[in-house]
Design an enzyme around this catalytic site. Structure first.
Site, PDB file in Angstrom:
ATOM      1  N   CYS A  41       0.837  -1.210   0.000  1.00 44.72           N
ATOM      2  CA  CYS A  41       0.000   0.000   0.000  1.00 44.72           C
ATOM      3  C   CYS A  41       0.869   1.258   0.000  1.00 44.72           C
ATOM      4  O   CYS A  41       1.969   1.270   0.502  1.00 44.72           O
ATOM      5  CB  CYS A  41      -0.876   0.027   1.252  1.00 44.72           C
TER       6      CYS A  41
ATOM      7  N   ARG B 140       5.207   0.170  -6.193  1.00 40.88           N
ATOM      8  CA  ARG B 140       5.137  -0.611  -4.952  1.00 40.88           C
ATOM      9  C   ARG B 140       4.199  -1.800  -5.090  1.00 40.88           C
ATOM     10  O   ARG B 140       4.213  -2.705  -4.261  1.00 40.88           O
ATOM     11  CB  ARG B 140       4.675   0.272  -3.788  1.00 40.88           C
TER      12      ARG B 140
ATOM     13  N   TRP C 197      -2.793  -2.611  -1.730  1.00 41.30           N
ATOM     14  CA  TRP C 197      -2.370  -3.982  -2.063  1.00 41.30           C
ATOM     15  C   TRP C 197      -3.160  -4.852  -1.098  1.00 41.30           C
ATOM     16  O   TRP C 197      -2.902  -4.866   0.105  1.00 41.30           O
ATOM     17  CB  TRP C 197      -0.862  -4.119  -1.842  1.00 41.30           C
TER      18      TRP C 197
ATOM     19  N   ASN D  60      -1.642   1.853   5.709  1.00 39.57           N
ATOM     20  CA  ASN D  60      -0.710   0.835   5.209  1.00 39.57           C
ATOM     21  C   ASN D  60      -0.335  -0.023   6.413  1.00 39.57           C
ATOM     22  O   ASN D  60       0.188   0.468   7.396  1.00 39.57           O
ATOM     23  CB  ASN D  60       0.541   1.490   4.603  1.00 39.57           C
ATOM     24  N   GLY D  61      -0.672  -1.317   6.335  1.00 39.01           N
ATOM     25  CA  GLY D  61      -0.357  -2.220   7.448  1.00 39.01           C
ATOM     26  C   GLY D  61      -1.514  -3.175   7.683  1.00 39.01           C
ATOM     27  O   GLY D  61      -2.387  -3.340   6.826  1.00 39.01           O
TER      28      GLY D  61
ATOM     29  N   GLU E  53      18.822 -17.242  -6.564  1.00 36.66           N
ATOM     30  CA  GLU E  53      18.399 -15.902  -7.009  1.00 36.66           C
ATOM     31  C   GLU E  53      17.944 -15.961  -8.467  1.00 36.66           C
ATOM     32  O   GLU E  53      16.926 -15.359  -8.825  1.00 36.66           O
ATOM     33  CB  GLU E  53      19.533 -14.898  -6.831  1.00 36.66           C
TER      34      GLU E  53
ATOM     35  N   LYS F  82      14.190 -14.798  -9.748  1.00 36.95           N
ATOM     36  CA  LYS F  82      14.030 -13.791 -10.802  1.00 36.95           C
ATOM     37  C   LYS F  82      13.128 -14.314 -11.905  1.00 36.95           C
ATOM     38  O   LYS F  82      12.188 -13.644 -12.337  1.00 36.95           O
ATOM     39  CB  LYS F  82      15.398 -13.405 -11.400  1.00 36.95           C
TER      40      LYS F  82
ATOM     41  N   GLU G 226       9.456 -14.681 -10.712  1.00 40.65           N
ATOM     42  CA  GLU G 226       8.667 -13.491 -10.331  1.00 40.65           C
ATOM     43  C   GLU G 226       8.391 -12.567 -11.511  1.00 40.65           C
ATOM     44  O   GLU G 226       7.411 -11.832 -11.488  1.00 40.65           O
ATOM     45  CB  GLU G 226       9.308 -12.731  -9.186  1.00 40.65           C
TER      46      GLU G 226
ATOM     47  N   HIS H  18      18.522 -37.393  -5.832  1.00 39.08           N
ATOM     48  CA  HIS H  18      17.779 -37.803  -4.624  1.00 39.08           C
ATOM     49  C   HIS H  18      16.295 -37.454  -4.736  1.00 39.08           C
ATOM     50  O   HIS H  18      15.641 -37.162  -3.744  1.00 39.08           O
ATOM     51  CB  HIS H  18      18.398 -37.128  -3.395  1.00 39.08           C
TER      52      HIS H  18
ATOM     53  N   LYS I  18       6.811  -4.111  -4.065  1.00 38.74           N
ATOM     54  CA  LYS I  18       8.237  -3.805  -3.986  1.00 38.74           C
ATOM     55  C   LYS I  18       8.744  -3.936  -2.555  1.00 38.74           C
ATOM     56  O   LYS I  18       9.855  -4.407  -2.327  1.00 38.74           O
ATOM     57  CB  LYS I  18       8.508  -2.370  -4.481  1.00 38.74           C
TER      58      LYS I  18
HETATM   59  C1  AGP Z   1      13.088  -9.689  -5.126  1.00 37.87           C
HETATM   60  O1  AGP Z   1      13.167  -9.516  -6.532  1.00 37.87           O
HETATM   61  C2  AGP Z   1      11.685  -9.492  -4.603  1.00 37.87           C
HETATM   62  N1  AGP Z   1      11.181  -8.244  -4.993  1.00 37.87           N
HETATM   63  C3  AGP Z   1      11.582  -9.792  -3.129  1.00 37.87           C
HETATM   64  O2  AGP Z   1      11.968 -11.133  -2.949  1.00 37.87           O
HETATM   65  C4  AGP Z   1      12.434  -8.912  -2.195  1.00 37.87           C
HETATM   66  O3  AGP Z   1      13.798  -9.244  -2.342  1.00 37.87           O
HETATM   67  C5  AGP Z   1      12.010  -9.214  -0.742  1.00 37.87           C
HETATM   68  O4  AGP Z   1      10.648  -8.869  -0.599  1.00 37.87           O
HETATM   69  C6  AGP Z   1      12.844  -8.454   0.290  1.00 37.87           C
HETATM   70  O5  AGP Z   1      12.668  -7.073   0.134  1.00 37.87           O
HETATM   71  P1  AGP Z   1      13.685  -6.082   0.890  1.00 37.87           P
HETATM   72  O6  AGP Z   1      15.054  -6.369   0.321  1.00 37.87           O
HETATM   73  O7  AGP Z   1      13.187  -4.711   0.594  1.00 37.87           O
HETATM   74  O8  AGP Z   1      13.626  -6.428   2.355  1.00 37.87           O
END
Ligand code: AGP
Length: 617
Positions: A2, A27, A75, A101-102, A489, A493, A496, A512, A612
């Protein structure tokens, strides 16, 4: 996540509210809305979907002029995305409008209490409870009503509140979720205005002079004054804590790129160089600002690296580096797990919290849990003054600059660099590395930017490979030790941004169980940078090849002869010290994910369902 925005001043609030909401679209959100004051009545407009839907609703309201207003991008957490569940939420009386937001943890019990008092609810949200509760407590003093309401709330909340009986003020509240106040105070006396936002990006439209509302504090914001109250009702003078946001609006634009993600991938050589040179002066690593005592460093018995998502993946690389260089045991824990698992932490445990935004709820909660158990906290953060940075004992800032794409790239790369440098710093402090080795490592660090640039110049090669596999339903990433950490990682990527399901496996683990999933055409993406393990990896590739897999290998050119015999596609990265190879090997994975998403017409900068910064549990 949010986004909250608010304006009070002498101009019309609406343009700033809409521009600010636009700046916070990155965001992640599913609906948006605004409340303004017109003839001392609150008028609220809110729509499910993209911001365009809200703007279309407002298009016919061109006479809407108000010197005060709040806005929100939602969100969804409680209640599906819908017009009714969008913020702002207005009390039954129509007097109070709230953006939030929360998460209000005890909203059900509060809602039941209010229903008994005759309140009727129209949405499924926790936020509507806040608006009704302020209304319930309101007896002509908005600040008092908000203070009483806040004392009833449990959970996390950044709130923006306006009241039609007191149209000269916005009240802002901060607990766990970020809330920043912007002011043009002193910049243009005859046009005094103040702003609130969840995110600096929205404030940069008007000012770089900001004040970060601190934990549990309440601000009463008028067009020419900001008064802050602590929970004990002590009045703070925020002027002495104004700071100048060190980001400029230009650097947060897309430039000539189609997407922020590609812009940020391409910025990596520059921001890595900036991050390194900010900590390495004349061949010496300097962290004097940390004020970490040698005594404390010498007594560290264990290190936890705690984070979420890509930041946790950076931690996986960190574990290998720190254990190799420092011989200190390292555990990497997902923050959402760490905070509930009763971690073995004491005053000789260093907890490193990694976070781009510095606002991730799980990472902030894990930090607080570790602190409670006596650990010292070192955080590696990209956003200055963020909650995680503020609550750490020691902070090291990355110099990635504003990262707008939801999928992190440059911030992750800068996190790796800080991990390398901090490990070398500790090695020096603990006298476990001689000066020639130190110089060797520092020289290799200095060459990373140029080597990444070399990779970026060949990004079309990776695009061609992505074209071959864009319709695959899933992929495996396999590697060993550091390469396995980078595969984690790479897999995140790809998932997502392109929505191609993928899993990262330690290459030795395939036999395994997971190898049962390998069939004709299965894409296996293999990372082979650790020379000592190259032949082992080739054996694993033979296992999957024999079962019909297609192999896309990332390795160095000196393995060309052997890898050419087995891989279907190969991308070569420059040689580097094995410890620093993650900074190079992650780049092809970022580019592969980007082009896969592009070819699949995905919403690259704002992938579905993602935010984000995840400021809720
Ligand atoms: C990574 O591409 C994602 N957007 C997500 O996994 C992100 O790394 C995670 O939410 C942690 O966010 P931060 O680094 O702002 O704590």
């Amino acid at each position: 996540m949010c986004g909250i925005i608010g304006y009070i001043g002498e101009d019309n609030a609406l343009p700033f509210l809409l521009e600010g909401l636009e700046k916070m679209e990155y965001r992640g959100y599913d609906s948006s809305g605004i409340s303004v004051m017109s003839e001392n009545k609150i008028k609220t407009y809110k729509k499910c979907g993209r911001l365009e839907a809200l703007k279309n609703t407002l298009a016919s309201e061109n006479t809407l002029v108000s010197s005060i207003g709040i806005g929100h991008t939602r969100w969804a957490t409680h209640g599906k995305p819908s017009d009714i569940n969008s913020h702002p939420h207005v009390s039954q009386s129509g007097k109070i409008s709230v953006v939030h937001n929360g998460i209000i943890e005890n909203y059900i019990s509060l809602k039941n209490f209010l229903v008994e008092k005759g309140y009727k609810f129209i949405s499924d949200t926790d936020t509507e409870v806040v608006a009704q509760l302020i209304d319930f407590h309101y007896d002509g003093d908005l600040l008092k009503a908000v203070q009483k309401t806040v004392s009833d709330l449990e959970g996390s909340y950044a709130l923006g509140i306006i009241c039609s009986d007191e149209p000269d003020k916005i009240i802002a509240v901060k607990k766990d979720s970020p809330l920043i106040i912007g002011t043009n105070y002193g910049e243009n006396k005859d046009k005094s205005e103040n702003y609130i936002a969840s995110d600096i990006m929205a404030l940069l439209l008007r000012t770089r002079k900001i004040y970060r509302l601190q934990e549990n504090n309440i601000a009463v914001i008028k067009k020419n004054s900001i008064v802050v109250y602590t929970p004990e009702e002590k009045i703070l003078n925020p002027e002495k804590d104004f700071e100048l946001a060190n980001w400029d609006i230009e650097s947060s634009g897309k430039g000539n790129y189609e997407h922020f993600m590609m812009k940020e991938i391409m910025e990596q050589p520059e921001v890595i160089s900036k991050t390194l040179t900010s900590k390495i002066k004349n061949g010496e690593i300097s962290f004097e600002h940390l004020n970490i005592s040698d005594e404390y460093l010498k007594n560290i018995s264990k290190i936890y690296i705690v984070a979420c998502g890509s930041a946790a993946n950076a931690g996986l690389v960190g574990r290998y580096i720190i254990e190799k260089l420092l011989k200190i045991p390292v555990e990497v824990e997902l923050a959402s797990e760490f905070r509930y698992k009763e971690p073995l932490v004491d005053k000789t445990t260093l907890v490193i919290v990694i976070s781009q935004s510095g606002e991730t709820a799980d990472s902030l909660a894990a930090l607080r849990e570790a602190k409670k158990q006596g650990a010292k906290i070192l955080s590696i953060v990209n956003v200055r003054g963020s909650s995680i940075a503020n609550e750490s004992d020691y902070v090291i800032y990355t110099s990635a600059g504003p990262e707008i794409a939801v999928a992190t790239t440059k911030a992750y790369s800068c996190q790796l660099c800080i991990i390398y440098i901090f490990s070398l710093f500790l090695a020096d402090k603990l006298n476990i590395m001689d000066s020639s080795d130190m110089s060797k490592y520092i020289n290799k660090l200095a060459s990373l930017s140029d080597k990444i640039q070399e990779i970026l110049l060949k990004k079309e090669q990776i695009m061609e490979i992505a074209k071959k596999y864009k319709d695959n339903k899933y992929a495996f990433f396999i590697g060993r030790t550091l390469d396995y950490a980078v595969c984690m990682e790479g897999s995140l990527k790809l998932k997502e941004v392109s929505y191609i399901h993928s899993e990262a496996y330690a290459a030795g683990e395939l036999k395994h169980g997971p190898i049962s999933l390998i069939e004709n055409g299965t894409l296996v993406i293999a990372l082979l940078t650790q020379d000592k393990l190259f032949d082992k990896m080739v054996s694993n590739l033979r296992e999957v090849k024999a079962r019909g897999a297609k192999i896309f290998a990332v390795t160095t050119i000196d393995h060309k002869e052997k890898i050419s015999q087995i891989a279907d596609d190969i991308f070569y990265i420059p040689n580097s010290l094995s410890e620093f190879s993650p900074s190079l090997s992650v780049i092809p994975f970022q580019i592969f994910s980007y082009y896969s998403a592009l070819l699949r017409n995905c919403d690259i900068d704002k992938p579905r369902n993602l935010a984000k910064s995840v400021t809720v549990e």
